[in-house]
Design an enzyme around this catalytic site. Structure first.
Site: not given
Length: 1005
Positions: A894, A910, A891
């Site tokens: 990056l 996803h 969660m």
């Protein structure tokens, strides 16, 4: 490692649950919230004051205390969505979701559901206006005397009127006087059913149903079933009014149909299902459903559970209940009697001291506390139903006598209780009943009905030489009418073996008949014989018409495919089980008998004809492999095996070859035919060869179905074990002259069979193996890497060096378990070398530890910015020489430098079909948009969120009535399937991110 578990509730039911869980060696401590005086401070049971209504706080508490799972006692938290909320937070919770719990929280929903799925229940109507309800009561063509509040009313929202006028008064009390508050805004008016009322409960994991012994509750306050309705004044178990046969009928027609119906509607039901049932003269009918243990039924059912309750709950939560069915004490009975406060179910006094607990326990009784509290070190009353006294004895009469001793020992001022709990059961047991043939196990009426049902099925298999007509003493066959002049007869007999067990566990009986016919007719085909007629033997403990009809219908359909007549001969097994045997008789002209041993020579070709799968052999080994895994028959089939369950895949019926191969055998060009049955490739081909010959086979020459590769990998089976147990994709083998090979292959393929040249006949010195199969495991490992459902079609070899994979998580690691299991397979090109979490003490770390995978925790809060945190993660990745990074519920966003460094080496999944519905609330966007299809996407990670190149996608239908929770559950199943597949593609080098930033597929020859 001993676990901590949490029980929610404060009644006698919850005390019983905690008591039973505390008996498990797996359990270190049982916490109860809010609990009562009985759960306050025993050796392994204690209370805690964590909030039940604040699900976020409760989830945090469970994580901090390392709670293994939560057991929800009462109905209100279930209806409030506690299961879904805790599960989403990574906490295992035993019970149905709020959507599934509507079976109890909405009487209207339950009645409509039963109507949709043909579950027997009383006639009914629902109303939101009192005047319309009263008008219906007065004019209904059935006794509309049962008035129910549709919502939850603590088990008291039912009024059984003695007249229409009294029923209308009940409507007034519920809807206008609001006797049950909001629960009565909608009411259900029901037909008054007559008969014996019983409680039939079961454990269920959403597919498998495991019934508990039936119990009977006593709702009325006073002896003789007089006085006002209560939450329950006592119960006993088992209820002798429900025989084993009747319980099986209730399981099949009510409990199993309910669970299957919820599954069909996209709302899987897990936990305890309680059916309140009236045993009417027209059979059992559902009065109501509850979504948890009853109180006081729990106090008499769980003492009879022989199994470890902790293990049963874990098996249920893991979806493997069918491999861990609960076991119950035989020849034991339990009676529990409720002691209530004076004034109950109206106003009552609290704080009255209770004594006698030690005396009751000294008598060997269990005292389960409910409305109690501790005050100045003493146990005092704190509710209407104060406690229950439970006795467990060899029979109900003894149990009731022992319970009465406990009632005399326990004392508090104004205590009220019934003295006749269990008396109806005792009266039932003492009734003289004459024996009947039916009670002895033979139901002539059911047998006659079966013959009536299957007559047209058998008749449809009539053929020249045999006009089938059931009911006589013997069947006749006219060989001349069938066109034979100088015939030889061939006969064969066989069964289906333990494949039956899987069919029975999956409640799928319509294909097993084809297995039976195929095993017999394929055997006589090896003699060159045309099947003429088929007899079957069906043996059961109790004749279930629907099951038997389904089996016989499958046999009849298979007989039509095989071209033989069915001469039916139905017969002791436990209820719900049956056995099958088949007998096939065929004929061939004398000069067409096979094998032609004298014509077989060295160098002859061996042609293999494709099987449809496992056929009917090796199922004892298959069942053992699956029992040792975490899978169940309701699990999705392995990748490449189609969109079906594992059970359906295993039950793929045996192919029947008589129709397609008989013309080829009669051509005179086939020297021998071998049916690959029990004994696999190694044992069956030598049966049709001269002693001096054997065969050399090459497994690279034929298509091996994915199921064989999967079983070999899961069971770590040797090459010899595979070849001696299974057909490995070859259902039949033909020996032919080498120069006729192409012609015979064309003839076989013209009859819609798939076939290959798989080997040749060779000289075989005495003592040498008669069958050698080259490259079998190698071919299976290659085949195991093929994704027939995931776009890749070409075979590619296993990489000698496995890619080193790191998985980043933030909580449960929603797809972590699927990645772990897939990379443990010998054929996997990936190996997980570390799991990294940005949060401590999360469930995903425990999963990794159990699999022996190193873990690291890097708390993002300890770093000044994203780049610094990402650098710390990168150092760990370098430490473990990581090749590929997988994000599984990670969660954190990056940073650019990190993403660029791992470009083409980092995968994310996803929950939508990208590029649609990006972001964290994909399911909400899908539902708002009203689309009918969504799914999930595995993609390379790019600097823009959810914008990387797509590796694999899986579509998931959006169903009418879907919520975010139900849609999320189905999408997760798809995620568990394609994330491992995508990782395999990237780890094997088959899919790469090209220099141009686009996906590049590498085809290996």
């Amino acid at each position: 490692m001993a676990a901590q578990v949490l029980v929610i509730g404060n009644g006698g039911r919850e005390h019983t649950l905690a008591w039973k869980l505390a008996q498990s060696n797996h359990v270190k401590q049982v916490l109860v919230t809010p609990g009562n005086a009985g759960t306050a401070s025993s050796e392994k049971i204690s209370n805690t004051d964590v909030s039940v209504s604040d699900h976020a706080a409760l989830a945090q508490f469970c994580k901090e205390e390392k709670i293994e799972f939560v057991v929800v006692g009462p109905e209100a938290p279930l209806a409030a969505g506690i299961v879904g909320n805790l599960t989403s937070a990574g906490v295992r919770c035993f019970g149905p979701t709020a959507e599934a719990a509507q079976l109890e929280s909405s009487k209207r929903f339950a009645k409509e559901f039963m109507d949709r799925h043909g579950i027997p229940t009383a006639q009914w109507r629902a109303f939101t206006k009192p005047e319309e309800a009263c008008s219906f009561i007065m004019s209904a063509d059935f006794p509309a005397l049962v008035v129910k509040a549709s919502g939850l009313a603590a088990g008291k929202g039912v009024i059984i009127a003695e007249s229409k006028e009294e029923a209308c008064k009940a409507v007034q009390e519920i809807m206008q006087d609001r006797a049950f508050g909001e629960a009565g805004e909608t009411i259900v008016i029901e037909e008054l059913l007559e008969g014996e009322e019983v409680s039939c409960l079961c454990f269920t994991d959403g597919r498998t149903v495991a019934p508990m012994p039936p119990a009977q509750d006593h709702k009325r306050l006073l002896d003789g079933d007089h006085g006002p309705n209560t939450g329950g004044m006592g119960a006993y178990c088992p209820a002798p009014q429900v025989s084993k046969d009747l319980l099986l009928k209730i399981k099949d027609t009510i409990l199993q149909k309910t669970v299957a119906g919820m599954q069909q509607e996209g709302v899987p039901y897990t936990g305890i299902l309680y059916a309140g049932i009236m045993l009417t003269k027209n059979g059992p009918k559902v009065l109501e459903f509850n979504c948890r243990f009853g109180d006081p039924e729990c106090q008499v059912i769980l003492p009879l559970l022989k199994s470890d309750l902790y293990e049963v709950i874990q098996a249920t939560l893991d979806g493997r209940l069918c491999t861990s069915l609960p076991v119950w004490h035989d020849n034991r009975a339990a009676v529990t009697v409720v002691m209530a406060s004076k004034g109950y179910p109206g106003d009552y006094t609290k704080g009255v001291e209770i004594t006698g607990f030690h005396e009751a326990q000294a008598l060997g009784l269990e005292v389960f506390q409910a409305g109690t509290a501790l005050k100045d070190g003493k146990v005092v009353t704190n509710g209407g139903r104060v406690l229950t006294v439970t006795a467990i004895q060899e029979n109900l009469i003894s149990a009731l006598e022992e319970a009465k001793k406990g009632l005399a020992a326990i004392k508090f001022e104004g205590a009220i209780y019934r003295k006749d709990i269990g008396c109806r059961a005792i009266a039932f047991l003492q009734q003289p009943r004459g024996l009947t043939y039916k009670e002895s196990g033979v139901d002539i009426a059911a047998g006659n009905m079966l013959v009536k049902k299957i007559k047209p099925l058998a008749k449809a298999t009539s053929r020249p030489g045999c006009d089938v007509d059931l009911g006589g003493f013997a069947g006749l066959f006219d060989l001349k009418a069938a066109g034979f002049s100088d015939p030889l007869l061939a006969c064969g007999t066989d069964g289906v073996g333990t494949k039956l067990k899987i069919a029975q566990q999956c409640h799928k009986h319509d294909t097993i008949g084809q297995d039976l016919v195929a095993m017999c007719v394929n055997d006589i085909l090896a003699q060159g014989a045309e099947p003429l007629f088929f007899l079957d033997y069906f043996s059961c403990g109790k004749l279930d018409l629907n099951t038997t009809e389904a089996v016989v219908a499958g046999i009849a359909e298979a007989c039509k495919k095989a071209g033989c007549a069915l001469l039916e001969m139905p017969d002791m097994y436990p209820p719900g089980e049956y056995d099958l045997a088949g007998f096939a008789v065929g004929a061939m002209e004398r000069d067409q008998k096979l094998p032609h041993l004298e014509r077989i020579t060295e160098g002859d070709a061996v042609i293999g004809v494709a099987s449809s799968g496992l056929h009917s052999n090796g199922f004892s080994l298959v069942r053992k492999i699956i029992a040792k895994s975490s899978l169940q028959y309701s699990s999705p089939a392995p990748d490449g095996c189609g969109d079906q369950t594992l059970g359906d895949l295993l039950l793929t019926p045996t192919r029947i070859y008589s129709h397609s191969l008989l013309p080829v055998l009669r051509s005179g060009h086939v020297k021998a035919f071998a049916h690959i049955t029990g004994g696999g490739l190694l044992e069956n081909i030598p049966r049709v060869l001269p002693q001096k010959f054997g065969v050399d086979l090459d497994a690279r020459t034929w298509r091996i179905p994915r199921i064989f590769s999967w079983l070999q990998q899961l069971g770590h089976l040797s090459e010899e074990e595979m070849a001696r147990t299974f057909n490995c994709g070859i259902g039949a083998a033909l020996v032919v002259s080498k120069d006729l090979t192409e012609q015979i292959l064309q003839d076989i393929e013209r009859h819609k069979e798939e076939a290959w040249v798989i080997g040749k006949v060779v000289a075989c010195p005495e003592g040498s193996p008669r069958v050698k199969v080259k490259h079998l495991i190698e071919s299976m490992q290659i085949n195991g890497s093929v994704l027939e459902n995931g776009t890749l079609k070409n075979h590619f070899s296993v990489q000698p060096k496995k890619a080193r994979v790191a998985v980043l998580i933030s909580g449960t690691g929603s797809n972590l378990q699927a990645l772990i299991e897939s990379t443990q397979a010998p054929s996997s090109s990936a190996h997980i070398i570390v799991v990294i979490s940005n949060k401590a003490a999360v469930a995903g770390l425990d999963k990794a530890a159990r699999a022996g995978i190193p873990t690291r925790v890097i708390n993002h809060k300890l770093y000044k910015d994203r780049v610094a945190f990402d650098m710390a993660v990168d150092q760990v990745l370098e430490e473990f020489s990581t090749d590929i990074v997988c994000l599984a519920g990670f969660m954190r966003i990056l940073s650019g430098p990190f993403v660029r460094k791992w470009n083409g080496k980092m995968l994310n999944i996803h929950p939508s079909l990208l590029p649609s519905f990006k972001g964290s609330n994909a399911h909400e966007q899908v539902l708002d948009a009203g689309v009918t299809v969504t799914g999930c996407t595995v993609h390379f990670v790019a600097e823009d969120v959810d914008a990387g190149q797509i590796v694999l996608q899986e579509a998931v239908p959006v169903k009418r009535g879907d919520t975010i929770e139900t849609l999320s559950e189905r999408v997760k199943l798809a995620e568990h399937k394609i994330f491992p597949s995508a990782l395999q593609l990237v780890a094997s080098g088959t899919v790469q991110l090209g220099e141009n930033g686009k996906i590049r597929w590498v085809r290996e020859e």
